[in-house]
Design a protein around this motif. Structure first.
Motif, short mmCIF file in Angstrom:
data_model
loop_
_atom_site.label_atom_id
_atom_site.label_comp_id
_atom_site.label_asym_id
_atom_site.label_seq_id
_atom_site.Cartn_x
_atom_site.Cartn_y
_atom_site.Cartn_z
N UNK A 72 5.39 3.31 3.60
CA UNK A 72 4.32 3.15 4.59
C UNK A 72 4.70 1.97 5.49
N UNK A 86 6.11 7.04 6.65
CA UNK A 86 4.93 7.46 7.38
C UNK A 86 4.52 6.24 8.20
N UNK A 96 2.03 4.13 10.77
CA UNK A 96 0.61 3.95 11.11
C UNK A 96 0.45 2.87 12.17
N UNK A 140 -6.47 6.91 20.00
CA UNK A 140 -6.12 8.23 19.47
C UNK A 140 -5.73 9.30 20.49
N UNK A 170 0.13 10.66 14.82
CA UNK A 170 -1.07 11.48 14.98
C UNK A 170 -2.35 10.67 14.77
N UNK A 171 -3.46 11.18 15.29
CA UNK A 171 -4.76 10.48 15.26
C UNK A 171 -5.11 9.98 13.87
N UNK A 172 -4.81 10.80 12.85
CA UNK A 172 -5.21 10.43 11.48
C UNK A 172 -4.37 9.28 10.92
N UNK A 173 -3.37 8.82 11.65
CA UNK A 173 -2.59 7.67 11.22
C UNK A 173 -2.82 6.45 12.14
N UNK A 233 -6.38 -1.10 3.57
CA UNK A 233 -6.85 -0.66 2.25
C UNK A 233 -7.85 0.49 2.38
N UNK A 256 -8.42 2.65 5.08
CA UNK A 256 -7.98 3.89 5.74
C UNK A 256 -6.74 4.49 5.08
N UNK A 257 -5.82 3.65 4.64
CA UNK A 257 -4.55 4.16 4.12
C UNK A 257 -4.55 4.17 2.59
N UNK A 258 -5.11 3.12 2.00
CA UNK A 258 -5.21 3.08 0.54
C UNK A 258 -3.89 2.80 -0.16
N UNK A 259 -2.88 2.41 0.60
CA UNK A 259 -1.58 2.02 0.03
C UNK A 259 -1.15 0.75 0.75
#
Ligand SMILES: [Ca+2]
Ligand SMILES: [Ca+2]
Lengths: 340, 340
Positions: free
Chosen positions: B66, B184, B186, B197, B207-210, B249, B251-254
Motif C-alpha cells: 500500500x 495499490x 491511494x 474524485x 480510482x475514486x475508491x482509492x 486507518x 478508509x484503507x484499514x492497512x
C-alpha cells in the motif's frame, strides 16, 4: 482402418472433454454451482452477461462494476446473535478477572451469569457499556490482534464451527463470479469496520480497503516515541439504513450497480443502487430455512426477530420492483455452508 | 565465412536489442525516466526491488503493498493557490448573478473585485462562507458535474494549462512503477474527497475508491421519489496532520509501506508509515525550483508560504531518519510536467 481412426478420434475427444471438464475451463461450466436453477440464479447470470457484453446496450466499464454486500445475514450467519456481539460477550468474560466489580454491575453481572434475558434487559445503555469496555480503550493494533485470536478459537453455538466457516457458499459463488467478470466487491455492513477487516480477505476474498462499516472515533498519539491510533468510546459513523448510501458515497465514491442485503437496514442501499442509470441488480436474502440455518422475518409469516429483521414493507417493495429479487434460502440454495 | 557469420550474428543481435529497447521490455529500461540519477531515484528503485523480491528478507505480500500520496504539492501544483480554492472563487463568480447582495458582502465583494488581499483578510470565517456556498447545498451528483465542467475549462494562471495537466511527471512515473510492481496506490489529501474524485482516475490512474480526503457531512433523502445525497455545510472529517493516519486507518484499514508528501500536514502520515515493521519508504517533495515551478519552504531558507509550508522542523526530522528522503524538485526531476 477407417473404423480404428474413428475410434481413436472418439477416445481422444472424450479424454479432451474430460480434461476440460476437470480443469474447469468448459464454456458450459456452472458459475454458481451452489444455486438451484430458477429465476434468481438466472437473474444473476443474465445481469452479469448483460453488463459485461462489450458493445451491448447494458455494457458497463470495468471501473464502474461495483457490487456491495451487507455482511450479517447476507454473507454469513447472524443468528442466534450477531457474531460481533458473541465476540463482545466472550471478551467481557475474558476480562472479568481484572474487574471484580462486574459481579455486581449490570450488564456484566448478567453476562457472567450467562443470563441473556438480563443482558437484553439492560437495553441500549447496557449494549453501549459492553461495546465501550470491549471495543474501546485500546490501540487499533491491540484490537486487531484480539479479534484475530478470537476468530481462531471461538465457535458458533449451534453449528460448532468457527464463525469464519459460516459464510454462505452461494454468496461466495456470487462474489467469485462477479470478480471473475471484472467486478470490485465491497462489504457495506452495519457491523464494526475493524471487527470485520481481520477476516474478510480470508473468508470472502475482500481486502480490508474494500470493507465499509460502522466505526468509533480514533485518536492519533505518540506513546514512548511510537505513533499509535487509540480507539475511543465515541461513535464515529453508523453504517446502517440511510448510513449505507452515505457510507458508500464516502468510502467508495461510486454508485454500485449491484447490491445484496437481507434486512430493513439494507433498504436505502438497494434504493440508492437501483436509482442509477442502466441495468441494476438488487437482491435480498430471505431466511426461510430453519432446518439448514434459521427462519425469520417477520415478512411472509416467518417468525419475528430483533436480529436482522426483514419487514413485510421491504418484501412488498421488493415485489413491486422488477429488478429487486428475494432469494429464498430454502429454495434457491443447493448448499448453505462451504463444508456440507 | 566465419567472419560473415559473426557479422550476421552482430546484426541480428543489434536488431534484437533495438526491438527490445523500442518495445520497452528490456531489463535495463529506466522505470523512472523523468528522474535524474541520484540517491532519491536509487532509494525508490532499491525499495521496490527489496519488497518485491520473493524469498528475500524484505519481501512484502502484494496485498500489503500500500502506497499513499498527498495530492496538493506532492502530485500536482498547489501554487499560487490550492486548485480547490481557485475552483471555489470561480464558482462564486459564476453564482454572483443570482446573488446581487454579494456586491456588498465580504468575502464575496472582494472575490468579485478580484481583491485577493480582501479575501485573505476575511480569514477563516470568510473561507468557511466561500466553501458553504460553493461546496454545500447541492446533491453529490450536481457537485460532481460542476467540478467536472470546471476541470474541463479552467486554466492555471501562470502555466495557462488545465489544472489536470499540472500533475508532476516524475510522480506519475512513481505511481506507474509502483502499480507495475503490485502496489495499490491511494491519495490521502487534505483536499475535498469529492473535489478530487472526478479527476483522479484520468490524471493519476487512481480510482475514486482509492481517494481519501476531507469531507463535509451528507444527508440521504428522497426527492420526488428518487433518492439523493445532499451536501451539508458541516465538516465531517479533516484529512490533514493527525487526520491522515486516522483517515488511512478508517478508509484503507492497512498501514502503508510507502508514503509521499510535501508539507507539515504530511508529517504524521509519514511517521505512521515509518513506524510499521519491515522496510519502509518515506519521501517529501521539496519545492526549490522557482524557474520550472515554485520555490517555498520556509525550510532551508526558501521563501515562507501559507500554502503547503514545509517547516524546518520537518526537514530536520527527515534528515534525522534514514528512510525519509527529501526530493529536490530542482535536482531530482529531469522534467516537471507531462507536456514539456
Ligand atoms: Ca444484515
Ligand atoms: Ca500537500
Amino acid at each position: 482402418m477407417r473404423k480404428n481412426t474413428f475410434l481413436l478420434s472418439s477416445i481422444v475427444a472424450g479424454v479432451f472433454a474430460a480434461m476440460l471438464f476437470e480443469s474447469g475451463v468448459s464454456a458450459q461450466e456452472d458459475p454458481l454451482p451452489s444455486w438451484n436453477d430458477g429465476p434468481n440464479k438466472q437473474a444473476i447470470v443474465e445481469f452479469v452477461a448483460a453488463v459485461t457484453k462489450e458493445g451491448g446496450p447494458d455494457f458497463v466499464e470495468p471501473g464502474a462494476r461495483i457490487a456491495t454486500f451487507d455482511n450479517d445475514g447476507t454473507l454469513w450467519t447472524e443468528h442466534p446473535i450477531y457474531t460481533q456481539l458473541a465476540f463482545a460477550l466472550d471478551q467481557v468474560k475474558a476480562m472479568a478477572p481484572d474487574h471484580p466489580e462486574w459481579k455486581d454491575e449490570e450488564p456484566f453481572k448478567s453476562i457472567l451469569a450467562e443470563d441473556m434475558k438480563g443482558v437484553a434487559a439492560s437495553g441500549k445503555k447496557g449494549l453501549t457499556e459492553i461495546l465501550a469496555v470491549t471495543h474501546a480503550g485500546m490501540s487499533t493494533a491491540e484490537f486487531e490482534s484480539t479479534v484475530t485470536d478470537w476468530f481462531a478459537t471461538a465457535k458458533h453455538p449451534r453449528f460448532d464451527r468457527p464463525y469464519t466457516e459460516l459464510a454462505y457458499q452461494p454468496m461466495l459463488d456470487v462474489l467469485n463470479y462477479l470478480r471473475a467478470n471484472g467486478f470490485k466487491t465491497f462489504i457495506v455492513s452495519g457491523g464494526g469496520i475493524e471487527f470485520m477487516r481481520p477476516m474478510t480477505d480470508e473468508v470472502y476474498g475482500i481486502p480490508a480497503e474494500q470493507v465499509v462499516g460502522s466505526s468509533i472515533r480514533t485518536k492519533f498519539e505518540m506513546q514512548d516515541g511510537k505513533p499509535v491510533i487509540m480507539r475511543l468510546a465515541e461513535v464515529n459513523f453508523i453504517d446502517d439504513k440511510d448510513g449505507k448510501p452515505i457510507g458508500i458515497n464516502q468510502y467508495i465514491g461510486k454508485r454500485p450497480i449491484a447490491s445484496f442485503g437481507n434486512s430493513g437496514g439494507d433498504r436505502e442501499m438497494l434504493e440508492w443502487t437501483g436509482a442509477g442509470d442502466g441495468k441494476r441488480l438488487m437482491m435480498l436474502v430471505f431466511h426461510d430455512d430453519a432446518k439448514r440455518e434459521y427462519a425469520y422475518g417477520p415478512a411472509d409469516g416467518q417468525p419475528d426477530t430483533h436480529i436482522g429483521a426483514f419487514p413485510q414493507s421491504l418484501m412488498d417493495e421488493a415485489n413491486a420492483r422488477a429488478n429487486w429479487h428475494v432469494i429464498s434460502m430454502k429454495d434457491d440454495w443447493k448448499q448453505v455452508f462451504p463444508s456440507e
